[in-house]
Design an enzyme around this catalytic site. Structure first.
Site, PDB file in Angstrom:
ATOM      1  NE  ARG A 197      47.718  41.917  38.708  1.00  0.00           N
ATOM      2  CZ  ARG A 197      48.994  42.186  38.701  1.00  0.00           C
ATOM      3  NH1 ARG A 197      49.442  43.265  39.331  1.00  0.00           N
ATOM      4  NH2 ARG A 197      49.867  41.427  38.108  1.00  0.00           N
ATOM      5  N   GLY A 198      48.590  39.693  41.707  1.00  0.00           N
ATOM      6  CA  GLY A 198      50.011  39.473  41.912  1.00  0.00           C
ATOM      7  C   GLY A 198      50.182  38.708  43.206  1.00  0.00           C
ATOM      8  CB  ALA A 199      51.895  35.502  43.969  1.00  0.00           C
ATOM      9  NE  ARG A 220      42.854  35.115  41.335  1.00  0.00           N
ATOM     10  CZ  ARG A 220      43.619  35.722  40.414  1.00  0.00           C
ATOM     11  NH1 ARG A 220      44.209  36.863  40.705  1.00  0.00           N
ATOM     12  NH2 ARG A 220      43.800  35.174  39.232  1.00  0.00           N
ATOM     13  CD  GLN A 249      46.234  40.223  33.833  1.00  0.00           C
ATOM     14  OE1 GLN A 249      46.258  40.076  32.609  1.00  0.00           O
ATOM     15  NE2 GLN A 249      45.708  39.312  34.639  1.00  0.00           N
ATOM     16  CG  ASP A 301      50.428  33.808  40.372  1.00  0.00           C
ATOM     17  OD1 ASP A 301      49.688  34.474  41.100  1.00  0.00           O
ATOM     18  OD2 ASP A 301      50.835  34.228  39.271  1.00  0.00           O
ATOM     19  CG  ASN A 349      53.627  34.051  35.469  1.00  0.00           C
ATOM     20  OD1 ASN A 349      53.339  34.610  36.529  1.00  0.00           O
ATOM     21  ND2 ASN A 349      54.015  34.732  34.402  1.00  0.00           N
ATOM     22  CE  LYS A 350      47.246  36.291  35.161  1.00  0.00           C
ATOM     23  NZ  LYS A 350      46.011  35.911  35.877  1.00  0.00           N
TER      24      LYS A 350
END
Length: 366
Positions: free
Chosen positions: A58-60, A107, A217, A258, A268-269
């Site tokens: 995970r993480g763009a 995703r 996270q 992202d 973002n998250k």
């Protein structure tokens, strides 16, 4: 897919999110952190799709890198069966596009996924049209392009960190949300990069990491990697951010993203928007760190950014324990959008961009 348990490995090894080794994509399963450090050896495209979808990676930036290698795994076993090499190349190009289309469904929000896939598509299309490039060279170039994307990301993250560090001072407190560190990129991270560079230069920056509900996270990843690196980090619950700001413990906020829209809106998250509003209320600068590949000038505003919704069990029964009644209705968006009016600056590998974002973001691509 094989598994390699490296719980006793060195700190530096534990912070490598993914790498290409011995013809497989070796990927750290981040769903098991911080208790278990387990590397997965992925050799098939469906395994990469699953890893992205299930947030094992995970993480763009890391998602984009994984997808690039995933395309290669999807076509690696393709064989040249036509006598005409140009026909073989056209067939391989078709397979590349099918593999990329498949991985694009893993995703929806992180634009780096689509950027990396488009870059692999372009490389394959160029080679397919080049009479000087053989079929075998074309296949090898797909893998080389994926490796290049990873190498460039490492350098990009260092540059982002250098630019971000100019906005910080020794002894200041900085809050971050989710994980935009080495675990989300090739190395260093985006939002966390200045903390690593600060430590190298003898600066002490006190980091406050939101736990980042519901998948944690911040608690599982950001707190873990910063603690392992010897960086001063304090974990707080998401709903404590306003309190630490009000007490003067935080002088800046920095997060990853992202996707950045053309007007400077950032996805973002989930929870990032709340942090941005709190920062503005307390007169604290809110910085967003990202590579150019995360800036999507084709998306006018945050309203057009697709927001992924995830399984309700992430809220009702996270980590194997039920914490909500059976049958309760759940809304679980994985991201939110922070309006550009709350963003003090966007930090990229090319420098620091301030409003007007509509005017200044396009200049990065000149």
């Amino acid at each position: 897919m094989t598994k390699t348990n490296t719980a006793s490995s060195s700190i530096s090894s534990a912070l490598v999110s993914l790498s290409w080794k011995e013809n497989v994509l070796q990927l750290l399963d981040q769903t098991l952190l911080p208790e278990t450090v387990l590397y997965l050896d992925l050799s098939r495209i469906n395994e990469v799709w699953e890893a992205i979808s299930q947030m094992k990676v995970r993480g763009a930036p890391a998602i984009g890198i994984a997808a690039a290698f995933g395309v290669y795994l999807g076509v690696r076993d393709h064989e040249a069966v036509k006598e005409d090499d140009s026909e073989n190349k056209r067939e391989l190009d078709k397979q590349v596009n099918e593999a990329a289309d498949y991985l694009a469904t893993s995703r929806p929000t992180a634009v780096n996924l689509f950027w990396a896939l488009d870059r692999i598509r372009a490389r394959a299309a160029k080679d397919a049209d080049d009479p000087q490039t053989t079929y075998e060279a074309m296949k090898a170039n797909i893998l080389q392009e994926a490796k290049l994307i990873q190498q460039e990301d490492e350098e990009t993250c260092r540059l982002i960190g250098e630019h971000a560090l100019t906005l910080m001072q020794d002894g200041m407190g900085v809050l971050t949300h989710c994980n935009a560190g080495g675990l989300a990129t090739a190395r260093y991270g985006t939002a966390l990069a200045p903390f690593y560079l600060a430590k190298d230069q003898g600066m002490n920056i006190k980091v406050f990491a939101d736990e980042t509900r519901p998948v944690l996270q911040g608690a599982r990843l950001t707190a873990f990697e910063l603690q392992q690196a010897g960086i001063d980090v304090t974990l707080i619950c998401d709903n404590m951010a306003g309190y630490v700001m009000s007490k003067g413990m935080v002088q800046a906020v920095i997060v990853g993203t992202d996707r950045v829209a053309a007007n400077g809106d950032v996805a973002n998250k989930i929870g990032t928007y709340s942090v941005a509003v709190l920062a503005k209320a307390h007169g604290i600068p809110f910085y967003v760190a990202c590579p150019l590949s995360t800036i999507d000038l084709n998306t006018p505003t945050g309203e057009q950014i697709p927001i992924e919704e995830r399984d309700e069990q992430e809220i009702t029964a996270a980590f194997g324990k039920r914490t909500a009644p059976e049958g309760i209705q759940v809304f679980n968006p994985a991201f939110d959008v922070t309006s550009h009016e709350y963003v003090t600056a966007i930090i990229t590998e090319k420098g620091i961009v301030r409003p007007s974002y509509l005017e200044n973001l396009p200049k990065l691509f000149d």
